[in-house]
Design a protein around this motif. Structure first.
Motif, PDB file in Angstrom:
ATOM      1  N   PHE A  37       0.845  -1.180   0.000  1.00 32.62           N
ATOM      2  CA  PHE A  37       0.000   0.000   0.000  1.00 32.62           C
ATOM      3  C   PHE A  37       0.884   1.235   0.000  1.00 32.62           C
ATOM      4  O   PHE A  37       2.062   1.164   0.336  1.00 32.62           O
ATOM      5  CB  PHE A  37      -0.906   0.030   1.233  1.00 32.62           C
ATOM      6  CG  PHE A  37      -2.020  -0.978   1.229  1.00 32.62           C
ATOM      7  CD1 PHE A  37      -3.324  -0.582   0.961  1.00 32.62           C
ATOM      8  CD2 PHE A  37      -1.771  -2.307   1.514  1.00 32.62           C
ATOM      9  CE1 PHE A  37      -4.357  -1.502   0.970  1.00 32.62           C
ATOM     10  CE2 PHE A  37      -2.792  -3.239   1.523  1.00 32.62           C
ATOM     11  CZ  PHE A  37      -4.092  -2.829   1.246  1.00 32.62           C
ATOM     12  N   ARG A  38       0.303   2.370  -0.327  1.00 35.44           N
ATOM     13  CA  ARG A  38       1.052   3.622  -0.237  1.00 35.44           C
ATOM     14  C   ARG A  38       0.140   4.734   0.254  1.00 35.44           C
ATOM     15  O   ARG A  38      -1.070   4.688   0.093  1.00 35.44           O
ATOM     16  CB  ARG A  38       1.685   3.996  -1.579  1.00 35.44           C
ATOM     17  CG  ARG A  38       0.695   4.325  -2.686  1.00 35.44           C
ATOM     18  CD  ARG A  38       1.431   4.501  -4.005  1.00 35.44           C
ATOM     19  NE  ARG A  38       0.533   4.881  -5.087  1.00 35.44           N
ATOM     20  CZ  ARG A  38       0.899   4.979  -6.355  1.00 35.44           C
ATOM     21  NH1 ARG A  38       2.161   4.734  -6.707  1.00 35.44           N
ATOM     22  NH2 ARG A  38       0.017   5.333  -7.278  1.00 35.44           N
ATOM     23  N   VAL A  48      -1.732  -0.943  -3.758  1.00 32.69           N
ATOM     24  CA  VAL A  48      -0.802  -0.883  -4.879  1.00 32.69           C
ATOM     25  C   VAL A  48      -0.713  -2.220  -5.599  1.00 32.69           C
ATOM     26  O   VAL A  48      -0.904  -2.305  -6.813  1.00 32.69           O
ATOM     27  CB  VAL A  48       0.601  -0.442  -4.423  1.00 32.69           C
ATOM     28  CG1 VAL A  48       1.585  -0.467  -5.595  1.00 32.69           C
ATOM     29  CG2 VAL A  48       0.545   0.956  -3.805  1.00 32.69           C
ATOM     30  N   ALA A  49      -0.408  -3.279  -4.856  1.00 33.63           N
ATOM     31  CA  ALA A  49      -0.217  -4.592  -5.463  1.00 33.63           C
ATOM     32  C   ALA A  49      -0.293  -5.661  -4.391  1.00 33.63           C
ATOM     33  O   ALA A  49      -0.098  -5.390  -3.208  1.00 33.63           O
ATOM     34  CB  ALA A  49       1.127  -4.664  -6.191  1.00 33.63           C
ATOM     35  N   ALA A  50      -0.563  -6.897  -4.812  1.00 31.26           N
ATOM     36  CA  ALA A  50      -0.632  -8.015  -3.884  1.00 31.26           C
ATOM     37  C   ALA A  50      -0.171  -9.289  -4.561  1.00 31.26           C
ATOM     38  O   ALA A  50      -0.173  -9.397  -5.795  1.00 31.26           O
ATOM     39  CB  ALA A  50      -2.056  -8.193  -3.347  1.00 31.26           C
ATOM     40  N   ILE A  51       0.189 -10.268  -3.739  1.00 34.19           N
ATOM     41  CA  ILE A  51       0.647 -11.554  -4.236  1.00 34.19           C
ATOM     42  C   ILE A  51       0.161 -12.645  -3.302  1.00 34.19           C
ATOM     43  O   ILE A  51       0.146 -12.486  -2.083  1.00 34.19           O
ATOM     44  CB  ILE A  51       2.190 -11.566  -4.391  1.00 34.19           C
ATOM     45  CG1 ILE A  51       2.662 -12.851  -5.064  1.00 34.19           C
ATOM     46  CG2 ILE A  51       2.877 -11.342  -3.045  1.00 34.19           C
ATOM     47  CD1 ILE A  51       4.103 -12.759  -5.552  1.00 34.19           C
ATOM     48  N   VAL A  64      -0.495   1.546 -11.491  1.00 31.97           N
ATOM     49  CA  VAL A  64       0.886   1.067 -11.546  1.00 31.97           C
ATOM     50  C   VAL A  64       1.064  -0.118 -12.479  1.00 31.97           C
ATOM     51  O   VAL A  64       2.201  -0.567 -12.687  1.00 31.97           O
ATOM     52  CB  VAL A  64       1.413   0.700 -10.144  1.00 31.97           C
ATOM     53  CG1 VAL A  64       1.258   1.875  -9.187  1.00 31.97           C
ATOM     54  CG2 VAL A  64       0.710  -0.540  -9.594  1.00 31.97           C
ATOM     55  N   LYS A  65      -0.010  -0.611 -13.038  1.00 33.33           N
ATOM     56  CA  LYS A  65       0.054  -1.790 -13.898  1.00 33.33           C
ATOM     57  C   LYS A  65       0.983  -1.540 -15.082  1.00 33.33           C
ATOM     58  O   LYS A  65       0.916  -0.501 -15.738  1.00 33.33           O
ATOM     59  CB  LYS A  65      -1.345  -2.167 -14.372  1.00 33.33           C
ATOM     60  CG  LYS A  65      -1.438  -3.542 -15.010  1.00 33.33           C
ATOM     61  CD  LYS A  65      -2.897  -3.978 -15.153  1.00 33.33           C
ATOM     62  CE  LYS A  65      -3.550  -4.178 -13.799  1.00 33.33           C
ATOM     63  NZ  LYS A  65      -4.963  -4.652 -13.907  1.00 33.33           N
ATOM     64  N   GLY A  66       1.850  -2.500 -15.324  1.00 32.45           N
ATOM     65  CA  GLY A  66       2.819  -2.369 -16.393  1.00 32.45           C
ATOM     66  C   GLY A  66       4.106  -1.716 -15.969  1.00 32.45           C
ATOM     67  O   GLY A  66       5.089  -1.755 -16.718  1.00 32.45           O
ATOM     68  N   ASN A  84       9.351   0.429 -11.733  1.00 30.81           N
ATOM     69  CA  ASN A  84      10.028   0.979 -12.894  1.00 30.81           C
ATOM     70  C   ASN A  84       9.241   2.146 -13.455  1.00 30.81           C
ATOM     71  O   ASN A  84       8.059   2.319 -13.153  1.00 30.81           O
ATOM     72  CB  ASN A  84      10.194  -0.094 -13.980  1.00 30.81           C
ATOM     73  CG  ASN A  84      11.022  -1.265 -13.534  1.00 30.81           C
ATOM     74  OD1 ASN A  84      11.989  -1.120 -12.779  1.00 30.81           O
ATOM     75  ND2 ASN A  84      10.670  -2.457 -14.010  1.00 30.81           N
ATOM     76  N   SER A  85       9.890   2.931 -14.289  1.00 27.10           N
ATOM     77  CA  SER A  85       9.244   4.081 -14.927  1.00 27.10           C
ATOM     78  C   SER A  85       8.510   4.941 -13.910  1.00 27.10           C
ATOM     79  O   SER A  85       7.352   5.322 -14.105  1.00 27.10           O
ATOM     80  CB  SER A  85       8.287   3.609 -16.031  1.00 27.10           C
ATOM     81  OG  SER A  85       8.967   2.845 -17.006  1.00 27.10           O
ATOM     82  N   LEU A  86       9.189   5.255 -12.845  1.00 28.92           N
ATOM     83  CA  LEU A  86       8.556   5.986 -11.750  1.00 28.92           C
ATOM     84  C   LEU A  86       8.135   7.384 -12.172  1.00 28.92           C
ATOM     85  O   LEU A  86       8.807   8.043 -12.972  1.00 28.92           O
ATOM     86  CB  LEU A  86       9.500   6.057 -10.558  1.00 28.92           C
ATOM     87  CG  LEU A  86       9.576   4.762  -9.748  1.00 28.92           C
ATOM     88  CD1 LEU A  86      10.836   4.731  -8.896  1.00 28.92           C
ATOM     89  CD2 LEU A  86       8.337   4.617  -8.869  1.00 28.92           C
ATOM     90  N   LYS A  87       7.010   7.812 -11.619  1.00 34.12           N
ATOM     91  CA  LYS A  87       6.435   9.115 -11.885  1.00 34.12           C
ATOM     92  C   LYS A  87       6.357   9.912 -10.590  1.00 34.12           C
ATOM     93  O   LYS A  87       6.286   9.328  -9.509  1.00 34.12           O
ATOM     94  CB  LYS A  87       5.027   8.963 -12.465  1.00 34.12           C
ATOM     95  CG  LYS A  87       4.946   8.125 -13.724  1.00 34.12           C
ATOM     96  CD  LYS A  87       3.494   7.926 -14.145  1.00 34.12           C
ATOM     97  CE  LYS A  87       3.389   7.091 -15.397  1.00 34.12           C
ATOM     98  NZ  LYS A  87       1.967   6.894 -15.801  1.00 34.12           N
ATOM     99  N   PRO A  88       6.337  11.242 -10.673  1.00 34.22           N
ATOM    100  CA  PRO A  88       6.198  12.036  -9.449  1.00 34.22           C
ATOM    101  C   PRO A  88       4.982  11.651  -8.612  1.00 34.22           C
ATOM    102  O   PRO A  88       5.046  11.711  -7.380  1.00 34.22           O
ATOM    103  CB  PRO A  88       6.092  13.476  -9.973  1.00 34.22           C
ATOM    104  CG  PRO A  88       6.881  13.444 -11.237  1.00 34.22           C
ATOM    105  CD  PRO A  88       6.594  12.098 -11.850  1.00 34.22           C
TER     106      PRO A  88
END
Length: 123
Positions: A37-38, A48-51, A64-66, A84-88
């Motif tokens: 989470f963020r 954000v994501a889970a596994i 954040v997908k991709g 990757n490809s982080l954004k502000p």
């Protein structure tokens, strides 16, 4: 006794990459679904994501997908978030969380939390 410790955050320029690490102890790691989470000031903590327990299923938020990939190494009791490809707009305090139950996007679904690691992305 259960402890989740995040690391790997830092300051990067837009377009850069970071790998966040969540080290778990005090629990049977393979029995827990893991998530990231963020949170930014003034906003709710967002999924954000889970596994899944064995790593066979993953889910990422559309934002954040991709770009972000969640993974885990049960032999090391560790979960990861490759960014990757982080954004502000990715700037936030990132938390890992664990639950023995079904994964949900609400933070209430998770029993254990780390203290967070800061990710700051500059323009």
């Amino acid at each position: 006794q259960v402890q989740l410790v995040e690391s790997g955050g830092g300051l990067v320029q837009a377009g850069g990459s970071l790998r966040l690490v969540c080290a778990a102890s005090g629990l049977t790691f393979s029995a827990y679904n893991m998530a990231w989470f963020r949170q930014t000031p003034g906003k709710e903590r967002e999924f954000v994501a889970a596994i899944s327990r064995g790593g066979g299923s993953t889910y990422s938020a559309d934002s954040v997908k991709g770009r972000f990939t969640v993974s885990r190494d049960n032999a090391k009791n560790t979960a990861y978030l490759q960014m990757n490809s982080l954004k502000p707009e990715d700037t936030a305090l990132y938390y890992c969380a664990a639950t023995p139950s079904r994964i949900g996007v609400s933070q209430a679904s998770f029993d254990y939390w780390g203290q967070g690691t800061q990710v700051t992305v500059s323009s």
